[in-house]
Design a protein around this motif. Structure first.
Motif, short mmCIF file in Angstrom:
data_model
loop_
_atom_site.label_atom_id
_atom_site.label_comp_id
_atom_site.label_asym_id
_atom_site.label_seq_id
_atom_site.Cartn_x
_atom_site.Cartn_y
_atom_site.Cartn_z
N SER A 165 -12.22 -5.16 -8.21
CA SER A 165 -12.99 -5.20 -9.45
C SER A 165 -12.12 -4.80 -10.64
N ARG A 202 -10.82 6.31 -9.81
CA ARG A 202 -12.12 6.54 -9.16
C ARG A 202 -12.01 6.98 -7.70
N ASP A 223 -10.17 6.34 -1.48
CA ASP A 223 -11.26 5.94 -0.57
C ASP A 223 -11.60 7.11 0.32
N LYS A 273 -8.79 -2.77 -3.12
CA LYS A 273 -8.47 -3.93 -2.30
C LYS A 273 -6.97 -4.26 -2.23
O1 TA6 Z 1 -12.57 -3.80 0.55
C1 TA6 Z 1 -12.69 -2.41 0.69
C2 TA6 Z 1 -12.28 -1.73 -0.58
O2 TA6 Z 1 -10.99 -2.15 -0.89
C3 TA6 Z 1 -12.36 -0.23 -0.49
O3 TA6 Z 1 -11.10 0.28 -0.18
C4 TA6 Z 1 -12.90 0.21 -1.84
O4 TA6 Z 1 -12.01 0.94 -2.57
C5 TA6 Z 1 -13.49 -1.04 -2.46
O5 TA6 Z 1 -13.10 -2.13 -1.66
C6 TA6 Z 1 -13.24 -1.37 -3.88
O6 TA6 Z 1 -13.87 -2.58 -4.23
P1 TA6 Z 1 -13.86 -3.17 -5.71
O7 TA6 Z 1 -14.46 -4.51 -5.59
O8 TA6 Z 1 -14.69 -2.23 -6.55
O9 TA6 Z 1 -12.45 -3.18 -6.21
#
Ligand code: TA6
Length: 319
Positions: free
Chosen positions: A140, A90, A14, A40
């Motif tokens: 995700s 990523r 991040d 997350k």
């Molecule tokens: O909620 C914030 C976060 O965890 C960020 O740290 C960032 O990496 C993102 O969400 C990732 O979200 P995703 O839904 O793609 O896994």
């Protein structure tokens, strides 16, 4: 002793850029940047660790970025055991406009994972499940990963009878709920999306939201559903009862990761055996504490304790 396990399929580095005033179409200079392990589940692990509970972060990590994720966690003292996959984990960007406090996130799709990667992960998560008190599965699915990975993962750990908190969205959530996790935390739109037309009656506003939650719980046999409402807190259903939990009033510095912190607060509560009201208060306080810090997944135990004083849980009388 048992530990909390967090699963982050799509772990990330991040990067947060603090920009004095973000102007599209211009070269914007950052006043400061932060880079840390994210995604997350990792944020949730950071919060559980900050609250002093044993946690192991797992998921996929790939390439040099994967090594940075691992070494970042090691430096923070957060135990981890990621499954290696091909490619590069990523990077997720958070452009934080210091003038407005608003953040603009750009989230990469992530690595390509295949069936054999999934098998290796399932085996590993099952090993961890044997000694887990709670399993948090968040975020995700990496690109190319089958949308039913959460469903299969939840089914794979069923035999261990460990509560699973699933915090994801879209197709991944739709599929994951088929395996009846212990808890989900959709936002309002997501909750409505998950609900078939059958539950949509003429109810308006709050009543409609309550109907949606009840329907979701019954149709999918999910014991606990918490719908996050941002600054308004959350509405939760547990064992057939509806609760509303308020949010502490705070001047947010960076709201990114507050949802992850809410989930972590709930996971820690399950680990400690708290009742539903205390669990919701700790979850809400963790979300608020997270928003007071520049980086995602940072909470301070003393701050959390002070914030809890501001939070109210009410049992909604309409059931
Ligand atoms: O909620 C914030 C976060 O965890 C960020 O740290 C960032 O990496 C993102 O969400 C990732 O979200 P995703 O839904 O793609 O896994």
């Amino acid at each position: 002793t048992r530990h909390i396990t967090t699963v982050t399929l799509n772990a990330a580095i991040d990067k947060t850029y603090f920009v004095p005033d973000l102007v599209p179409g211009k070269a914007n200079r950052a006043s400061r940047t932060i880079a840390q392990a994210g995604g997350k589940g990792i944020n949730a692990a950071r919060v559980a660790h900050a609250l002093g509970e044993p946690v192991i972060a797992t998921g996929f990590a790939a390439g040099l970025n994967g090594q940075m994720i691992r070494s970042g966690l090691t430096q923070e003292g957060i135990p981890h055991s990621f499954v290696e996959a091909a490619g590069e984990s990523r990077t997720c960007l958070n452009l934080l406009n210091e003038a407005t406090g608003e953040s603009l996130e750009i989230l990469e799709a992530g690595i390509q994972i295949g069936e054999d990667d999934c098998e290796r992960l399932f085996t590993h998560v099952k090993e961890l499940a044997a000694t887990s008190s709670v399993i948090v599965m968040s975020g995700s699915i990496p690109s190319g990963g089958s949308p039913d990975i959460y469903r299969r993962l939840i089914e794979a750990v069923k035999e261990f009878r460990v509560p699973v908190i699933l915090d994801t969205s879209g197709e991944a959530l739709l599929s994951g709920i088929q395996a009846a996790p212990f808890m989900i935390k959709p936002n309002k739109e997501e909750a409505a999306r998950l609900t078939s037309e059958a539950a949509k009656d003429d109810a308006e506003g709050d009543e409609r939201l309550h109907e949606t939650i009840r329907y979701l719980a019954q149709a999918n046999q999910i014991p606990c559903i918490a719908v996050s409402l941002g600054e308004k807190g959350a509405v939760a259903l547990y064992q057939g009862k509806l609760y509303s939990v308020s949010a502490a009033k705070v001047q947010a510095v960076n709201p990114v990761g507050s949802g992850d912190a809410f989930v972590a607060g709930f996971a820690v509560s399950l680990h400690r055996g708290y009742d539903i009201a205390s669990s919701l208060m700790l979850a809400s306080a963790c979300g608020a504490s997270n928003s007071l810090h520049s980086a995602a997944g940072i909470v301070l135990p003393d701050e959390v304790a002070a914030l809890i004083e501001q939070i109210e849980v009410r049992e909604l009388a309409d059931l």
